[in-house]
Design a protein around this motif. Structure first.
Motif, PDB file in Angstrom:
ATOM      1  N   ARG A 170       0.827  -1.263  -0.062  1.00  8.99           N
ATOM      2  CA  ARG A 170      -0.030   0.022  -0.107  1.00  8.99           C
ATOM      3  C   ARG A 170       0.878   1.270  -0.026  1.00  8.99           C
ATOM      4  N   SER A 171       2.113   1.300   0.697  1.00  7.49           N
ATOM      5  CA  SER A 171       2.939   2.494   0.806  1.00  7.49           C
ATOM      6  C   SER A 171       3.410   2.684  -0.513  1.00  7.49           C
ATOM      7  N   VAL A 172       3.679   1.869  -1.140  1.00 10.69           N
ATOM      8  CA  VAL A 172       4.611   1.639  -2.488  1.00 10.69           C
ATOM      9  C   VAL A 172       3.564   2.169  -3.386  1.00 10.69           C
ATOM     10  N   GLU A 201       0.961   3.952  -2.961  1.00  5.14           N
ATOM     11  CA  GLU A 201       0.506   5.462  -2.451  1.00  5.14           C
ATOM     12  C   GLU A 201       1.678   6.421  -2.295  1.00  5.14           C
ATOM     13  N   ALA A 202       2.845   6.137  -2.739  1.00  3.52           N
ATOM     14  CA  ALA A 202       3.996   7.104  -2.347  1.00  3.52           C
ATOM     15  C   ALA A 202       3.941   8.164  -3.493  1.00  3.52           C
ATOM     16  N   SER A 203       4.449   9.251  -3.040  1.00  7.22           N
ATOM     17  CA  SER A 203       4.514  10.458  -3.802  1.00  7.22           C
ATOM     18  C   SER A 203       5.040  10.253  -5.406  1.00  7.22           C
ATOM     19  N   ALA A 204       4.606  10.591  -6.071  1.00  6.06           N
ATOM     20  CA  ALA A 204       4.928  10.740  -7.554  1.00  6.06           C
ATOM     21  C   ALA A 204       6.426  11.079  -7.649  1.00  6.06           C
ATOM     22  N   ALA A 205       7.036  11.833  -6.877  1.00 11.82           N
ATOM     23  CA  ALA A 205       8.236  12.607  -7.109  1.00 11.82           C
ATOM     24  C   ALA A 205       9.548  11.370  -6.699  1.00 11.82           C
ATOM     25  N   LEU A 206       8.839  10.234  -6.150  1.00 11.20           N
ATOM     26  CA  LEU A 206       9.593   9.171  -5.721  1.00 11.20           C
ATOM     27  C   LEU A 206      10.049   8.192  -6.943  1.00 11.20           C
ATOM     28  N   SER A 207      11.014   7.777  -7.113  1.00 12.01           N
ATOM     29  CA  SER A 207      11.343   6.857  -8.126  1.00 12.01           C
ATOM     30  C   SER A 207      10.923   5.248  -7.446  1.00 12.01           C
ATOM     31  N   GLU A 240       6.866 -11.292  -2.383  1.00 15.88           N
ATOM     32  CA  GLU A 240       7.776 -10.734  -3.323  1.00 15.88           C
ATOM     33  C   GLU A 240       7.033 -10.249  -4.554  1.00 15.88           C
ATOM     34  N   THR A 241       6.198 -11.650  -4.902  1.00 16.25           N
ATOM     35  CA  THR A 241       5.217 -11.228  -6.018  1.00 16.25           C
ATOM     36  C   THR A 241       4.118 -10.316  -6.148  1.00 16.25           C
ATOM     37  N   GLY A 242       3.621 -10.184  -4.918  1.00 17.54           N
ATOM     38  CA  GLY A 242       2.627  -9.094  -4.520  1.00 17.54           C
ATOM     39  C   GLY A 242       3.273  -7.664  -4.570  1.00 17.54           C
ATOM     40  N   LEU A 243       4.571  -7.525  -4.011  1.00 16.71           N
ATOM     41  CA  LEU A 243       5.467  -6.335  -4.193  1.00 16.71           C
ATOM     42  C   LEU A 243       5.629  -5.843  -5.787  1.00 16.71           C
ATOM     43  N   ALA A 244       5.960  -6.959  -6.515  1.00 17.28           N
ATOM     44  CA  ALA A 244       6.126  -6.712  -7.867  1.00 17.28           C
ATOM     45  C   ALA A 244       5.047  -6.212  -8.541  1.00 17.28           C
ATOM     46  N   GLU A 245       3.733  -6.638  -8.189  1.00  7.61           N
ATOM     47  CA  GLU A 245       2.439  -6.204  -8.807  1.00  7.61           C
ATOM     48  C   GLU A 245       2.151  -4.772  -8.415  1.00  7.61           C
ATOM     49  N   ALA A 246       2.436  -4.345  -6.877  1.00  2.68           N
ATOM     50  CA  ALA A 246       2.339  -2.981  -6.566  1.00  2.68           C
ATOM     51  C   ALA A 246       3.177  -2.019  -7.488  1.00  2.68           C
ATOM     52  N   VAL A 247       4.512  -2.350  -7.617  1.00  2.00           N
ATOM     53  CA  VAL A 247       5.341  -1.602  -8.519  1.00  2.00           C
ATOM     54  C   VAL A 247       4.914  -1.443  -9.779  1.00  2.00           C
ATOM     55  N   ALA A 248       4.536  -2.597 -10.489  1.00  2.00           N
ATOM     56  CA  ALA A 248       3.916  -2.511 -11.853  1.00  2.00           C
ATOM     57  C   ALA A 248       2.690  -1.634 -12.074  1.00  2.00           C
ATOM     58  N   ALA A 249       1.961  -1.714 -10.951  1.00  4.77           N
ATOM     59  CA  ALA A 249       0.606  -0.847 -11.039  1.00  4.77           C
ATOM     60  C   ALA A 249       0.861   0.651 -10.918  1.00  4.77           C
ATOM     61  N   ARG A 250       2.150   0.801 -10.112  1.00  5.24           N
ATOM     62  CA  ARG A 250       2.539   2.357  -9.672  1.00  5.24           C
ATOM     63  C   ARG A 250       2.971   2.904 -11.132  1.00  5.24           C
ATOM     64  N   ILE A 251       3.703   1.963 -11.734  1.00  4.51           N
ATOM     65  CA  ILE A 251       4.567   2.324 -12.844  1.00  4.51           C
ATOM     66  C   ILE A 251       3.478   2.737 -14.171  1.00  4.51           C
ATOM     67  N   ARG A 252       2.446   1.622 -14.328  1.00  4.83           N
ATOM     68  CA  ARG A 252       1.414   2.069 -15.260  1.00  4.83           C
ATOM     69  C   ARG A 252       0.583   3.342 -14.972  1.00  4.83           C
ATOM     70  N   GLY A 300       1.699   6.050 -13.519  1.00  2.00           N
ATOM     71  CA  GLY A 300       2.554   6.984 -13.585  1.00  2.00           C
ATOM     72  C   GLY A 300       2.562   8.043 -12.289  1.00  2.00           C
ATOM     73  N   GLY A 301       2.510   7.174 -11.254  1.00  2.00           N
ATOM     74  CA  GLY A 301       2.279   8.048  -9.949  1.00  2.00           C
ATOM     75  C   GLY A 301       1.397   7.080  -8.823  1.00  2.00           C
ATOM     76  N   PRO A 302       1.140   7.824  -8.051  1.00  2.00           N
ATOM     77  CA  PRO A 302       0.389   6.930  -6.693  1.00  2.00           C
ATOM     78  C   PRO A 302      -0.858   6.092  -7.156  1.00  2.00           C
ATOM     79  N   VAL A 303      -1.235   5.048  -6.756  1.00  2.00           N
ATOM     80  CA  VAL A 303      -2.496   4.391  -7.010  1.00  2.00           C
ATOM     81  C   VAL A 303      -3.109   4.034  -5.422  1.00  2.00           C
ATOM     82  N   THR A 304      -4.475   4.465  -5.434  1.00  2.00           N
ATOM     83  CA  THR A 304      -5.049   4.243  -4.096  1.00  2.00           C
ATOM     84  C   THR A 304      -5.697   2.985  -4.020  1.00  2.00           C
ATOM     85  N   ALA A 305      -5.573   1.970  -4.779  1.00  2.00           N
ATOM     86  CA  ALA A 305      -6.322   0.839  -4.726  1.00  2.00           C
ATOM     87  C   ALA A 305      -5.502  -0.443  -5.104  1.00  2.00           C
TER      88      ALA A 305
END
Length: 226
Positions: A82-84, A86-92, A140-152, A154-159
Motif C-alpha cells: 500500500r505504501s509503495v 500510494e507514495a509520492s509521484a516524485a519518488l522513483s 515478493e510477487t505482490g510487491l512486484a505487482e504493486a510496483v507495476a501498478a504504480r509504473i502503469r 505514472g504515480g500513486p495508486v489508491t487501490a
C-alpha cells in the motif's frame, strides 16, 4: 458530521492497532515457546495462554497452529504494498520501496532477539522453513505487482490493482521484468541489511545500514575502492 467521521476513523485506527498488537503477541508467544520446547511440542492452547487470549481468539488470526510460526508479522507485506502504491509521484520506484520498507523496519533493533529466535525455530523445523520461504516469495510477487501498478499509473495508486484487460497485456509484458527484478533486489537488500547488522550491531544503527544498502543500489552497485 466531520466530528463523527473523525471519531469513526480514530476508532477504526485503534481497532487496527489492537488487532496488530494481538497478532504480534500470538506470533511472539509461538516463537518463544517453540525456541524453548520445539515447535512440534507447542500447542495452540499454550500459545494462547502465553499471549493472554483465548483459543477462539487465536483462530481469529491464524487458520492453523503452524501459521503462527511462519511469519512474525503477516500484515507487513500488505502495508508495504500500500505504501509503495500510494507514495509520492516524485519518488522513483526504488525510493518508494526503500521508504515503505524503512517504515516497517523502524523498530528492527527492538526485534533483533525475536528474529534470532525465529530463525532458530525455522532451521530446527524444515517444514516451517519451507512454508516461510513460500510466504516470502508470495509477498515478493505482490510487491512486484504493486510496483507495476504504480509504473502503469505514472504515480500513486489508491487501490489494489485490478486484473489486466486484454488491451493491457502487451504493456504489462513490457513491465514484468523490471517490477519483478526490483522486488527481488529489494527483498535481498533487506535480508543483507539484517544479516550484516545482526553480525555487528555495535558498528552502526540498523536503519543506517539499511539506508547504505539502498544507496548502493541507487548508485548502480559501484565496486568499492581497493
Amino acid at each position: 458530521m466531520q466530528d463523527v467521521k473523525e471519531k469513526g476513523a480514530a476508532q477504526g485506527g485503534l481497532r487496527e492497532r489492537k488487532k496488530r498488537a494481538t497478532r504480534a503477541a500470538l506470533a511472539e508467544a509461538a516463537v518463544r515457546l517453540a525456541a524453548e520446547h520445539g515447535a512440534e511440542k507447542v500447542t495452540v492452547e499454550a500459545i494462547s495462554a502465553a499471549a493472554g487470549v483465548s483459543v477462539r481468539t487465536f483462530f481469529n488470526y491464524f487458520d492453523t497452529r503452524d501459521d503462527a510460526f511462519v511469519v512474525i508479522d503477516a500484515d507487513a507485506g500488505a502495508r508495504i504494498r500500500r505504501s509503495v502504491r500510494e507514495a509520492s509521484a516524485a519518488l522513483s520506484p526504488l525510493e518508494a520501496l526503500r521508504d515503505a520498507m524503512a517504515a516497517e523496519l523502524a523498530e528492527a533493533e527492538q526485534q533483533h532477539e525475536l528474529w534470532r529466535l525465529h530463525a532458530q525455530v525455522l532451521h530446527a523445523s524444515p517444514h516451517l522453513l519451507v512454508r516461510t520461504l513460500g510466504a516470502h516469495l508470495a509477498d515478493e510477487t505482490g510487491l512486484a505487482e504493486a510496483v507495476a501498478a504504480r509504473i502503469r499509473a505514472g504515480g500513486p495508486v489508491t487501490a489494489e490493482p485490478a486484473s489486466a484487460s486484454a488491451s493491457d497485456e502487451e504493456r504489462r509484458g513490457a513491465l514484468d521484468l523490471y517490477p519483478r527484478l526490483l522486488a527481488g533486489v529489494a527483498s535481498t537488500a533487506v535480508r543483507t541489511s539484517v544479516e550484516h547488522w545482526c553480525a555487528r550491531p555495535e558498528e552502526a544503527a540498523f536503519l543506517d545500514v539499511f539506508q547504505e544498502v539502498f544507496a548502493l543500489l541507487a548508485a548502480g552497485l559501484p565496486a568499492p575502492p581497493a
